[in-house]
Design an enzyme around this catalytic site. Structure first.
Site, PDB file in Angstrom:
ATOM      1  N   GLU A   1      -6.341   4.977   7.941  1.00 30.44           N
ATOM      2  CA  GLU A   1      -6.043   6.395   7.671  1.00 30.44           C
ATOM      3  C   GLU A   1      -7.257   7.077   7.058  1.00 30.44           C
ATOM      4  OE1 GLU A   1      -2.455   5.511   5.555  1.00 30.44           O
ATOM      5  OE2 GLU A   1      -1.556   4.895   7.455  1.00 30.44           O
TER       6      GLU A   1
ATOM      7  N   ASN B   1       0.874  -1.176   0.000  1.00 29.99           N
ATOM      8  CA  ASN B   1       0.000   0.000   0.000  1.00 29.99           C
ATOM      9  C   ASN B   1       0.909   1.224   0.000  1.00 29.99           C
ATOM     10  OD1 ASN B   1      -1.767   2.051   0.458  1.00 29.99           O
ATOM     11  ND2 ASN B   1      -2.378   1.401   2.510  1.00 29.99           N
ATOM     12  N   TRP B   2       0.951   1.892  -1.124  1.00 27.57           N
ATOM     13  CA  TRP B   2       1.886   3.024  -1.249  1.00 27.57           C
ATOM     14  C   TRP B   2       1.362   4.299  -0.618  1.00 27.57           C
ATOM     15  CZ3 TRP B   2       3.691   2.383  -7.087  1.00 27.57           C
ATOM     16  CH2 TRP B   2       4.548   1.274  -7.159  1.00 27.57           C
ATOM     17  N   LYS B   3       0.119   4.294  -0.198  1.00 28.77           N
ATOM     18  CA  LYS B   3      -0.467   5.489   0.424  1.00 28.77           C
ATOM     19  C   LYS B   3      -0.210   6.695  -0.478  1.00 28.77           C
ATOM     20  CE  LYS B   3       0.093   3.112   4.752  1.00 28.77           C
ATOM     21  NZ  LYS B   3       0.260   3.139   6.192  1.00 28.77           N
TER      22      LYS B   3
ATOM     23  N   GLY C   1       2.977  -1.165   4.108  1.00 25.93           N
ATOM     24  CA  GLY C   1       3.139   0.233   3.731  1.00 25.93           C
ATOM     25  C   GLY C   1       4.591   0.544   3.422  1.00 25.93           C
ATOM     26  N   GLY C   2       5.286   1.129   4.399  1.00 25.41           N
ATOM     27  CA  GLY C   2       6.648   1.647   4.199  1.00 25.41           C
ATOM     28  C   GLY C   2       7.605   0.680   3.506  1.00 25.41           C
TER      29      GLY C   2
ATOM     30  N   HIS D   1      -9.325   1.655   4.994  1.00 27.72           N
ATOM     31  CA  HIS D   1      -8.018   1.746   5.664  1.00 27.72           C
ATOM     32  C   HIS D   1      -8.142   2.704   6.855  1.00 27.72           C
ATOM     33  CE1 HIS D   1      -3.840   2.630   6.472  1.00 27.72           C
ATOM     34  NE2 HIS D   1      -3.562   1.480   5.864  1.00 27.72           N
TER      35      HIS D   1
ATOM     36  N   SER E   1       3.666  -2.346  10.211  1.00 26.53           N
ATOM     37  CA  SER E   1       5.117  -2.476  10.409  1.00 26.53           C
ATOM     38  C   SER E   1       5.658  -3.838   9.963  1.00 26.53           C
ATOM     39  CB  SER E   1       5.495  -2.195  11.868  1.00 26.53           C
ATOM     40  OG  SER E   1       5.144  -0.860  12.201  1.00 26.53           O
TER      41      SER E   1
ATOM     42  N   GLU F   1      -5.340  -4.736  10.496  1.00 26.57           N
ATOM     43  CA  GLU F   1      -4.266  -3.775  10.721  1.00 26.57           C
ATOM     44  C   GLU F   1      -4.496  -3.062  12.050  1.00 26.57           C
ATOM     45  OE1 GLU F   1      -2.319  -2.696   6.639  1.00 26.57           O
ATOM     46  OE2 GLU F   1      -3.742  -1.162   7.234  1.00 26.57           O
TER      47      GLU F   1
ATOM     48  N   GLY G   1       2.984   2.087  10.707  1.00 26.69           N
ATOM     49  CA  GLY G   1       3.993   3.128  10.536  1.00 26.69           C
ATOM     50  C   GLY G   1       4.733   3.468  11.820  1.00 26.69           C
TER      51      GLY G   1
HETATM   52  P1  13P Z   1       3.297   0.183   7.494  1.00 25.68           P
HETATM   53  O1  13P Z   1       3.710  -1.114   6.875  1.00 25.68           O
HETATM   54  O2  13P Z   1       4.084   1.366   6.988  1.00 25.68           O
HETATM   55  O3  13P Z   1       3.237   0.104   8.982  1.00 25.68           O
HETATM   56  O4  13P Z   1       1.789   0.470   6.998  1.00 25.68           O
HETATM   57  C1  13P Z   1       0.852  -0.532   7.129  1.00 25.68           C
HETATM   58  C2  13P Z   1      -0.353  -0.150   6.376  1.00 25.68           C
HETATM   59  O5  13P Z   1      -1.059   0.767   6.747  1.00 25.68           O
HETATM   60  C3  13P Z   1      -0.655  -0.886   5.143  1.00 25.68           C
HETATM   61  O6  13P Z   1      -1.931  -0.588   4.691  1.00 25.68           O
END
Ligand code: 13P
Length: 251
Positions: free
Chosen positions: A98, A9-11, A234-235, A96, A213, A168, A174
């Site tokens: 966020e 997920n590149w956000k 994500g990251g 999600h 994470s 999640e 993050g």
């Molecule tokens: P991280 O892997 O950066 O913690 O993000 C997780 C996430 O929100 C994937 O949708």
């Protein structure tokens, strides 16, 4: 046997040109994933979807990060399912944390979006998870069950083959504070039990991902749990080297 799934997920990251470079560099990884019976994908921003779709290998899953439930209309700033279909996109992340936090996305709204996606034979990746406060108060299962009951209300089990759930925990996104594999497995097992209660035996076929994470160093521990079928990352999905290491570590 549920097929493993690694979804980045590149956000709100990467310009279209960067997304294109990643897509080209990912081609051999998709071949490797196919050989090892793993589904591999990324969810870029809307503006990079076309660049990734056009430049990645054909088996790369390209997912959007949100959708509007209506097919068209007076919804300034939104994007509809037919618009995604025009680009050959059939996967969408829904709910999600966020979006729940910053865009007032409720499980009721998620329900409308998931219904529209299922009607179109598309794949919703429905995210659920608890805050740190809820976790510390021992409310994880209650919060997750509520998100499942409301978000998946009114669906029939035989229509749900495409559904993917992502657990999640918000406190692990993050932050580098990933949930232990024991916690993640126990919540994913609970999610499957709620799905079984709501929809019957189709629950055994639905994929449940862990996200929060996830890194190359810890992904294998999660994916060796019986109820964790993949990861939403994500990251660690942003750089091709790290994305490749995630894949290598689950083969
Ligand atoms: P991280 O892997 O950066 O913690 O993000 C997780 C996430 O929100 C994937 O949708």
């Amino acid at each position: 046997m549920r097929k493993k799934l690694l979804l980045g997920n590149w956000k709100m990251n990467k310009l279209a040109i960067e997304a294109k470079d990643f897509a080209i560099a990912s081609r051999p990884l998709v071949d490797k994933a196919v050989l090892n019976n793993i589904d591999l994908g990324v969810a870029p921003t809307y503006l990079s979807l076309a660049a990734v779709k056009e430049n990645a290998a054909k088996d790369m899953i390209v997912a959007a990060q949100n959708i509007h439930f209506a097919a068209s209309g007076a919804y300034t700033g939104e994007v509809s399912i037919p618009m995604l279909k025009e680009y050959g996109i059939s996967w969408v992340i829904i709910g999600h944390s966020e979006r729940r936090t910053y865009d007032n996305e409720t499980s009721e709204k998620c329900n409308q979006k998931i219904a529209a996606l299922l009607d179109n034979n598309m794949v919703p990746v429905y995210c659920v998870g608890e805050t740190l406060r809820e976790f510390e108060a021992g409310k994880t299962k209650e919060v997750v069950a509520e998100a499942l009951r409301v978000g998946l209300k009114g669906f029939r089990g035989d229509k749900l083959q495409n559904l993917v759930i992502a657990y999640e925990p918000i406190w692990s996104i993050g932050t580098g504070k990933n949930a232990s594999a024991e916690i993640a497995e126990s919540v994913c097992e609970f999610i499957r039990s709620v799905l079984r209660e709501l929809f019957g035996c189709v629950a055994e076929d639905l994929r449940i991902l862990y996200g929060g994470s996830v890194k190359p160093e810890n992904i294998r521990t999660y994916l060796s749990c019986p109820n964790i079928d993949g990861a939403l990352v994500g990251g660690a999905s942003l750089k091709i080297e790290s994305y490749e290491a995630l894949l290598n570590n689950i083969i």
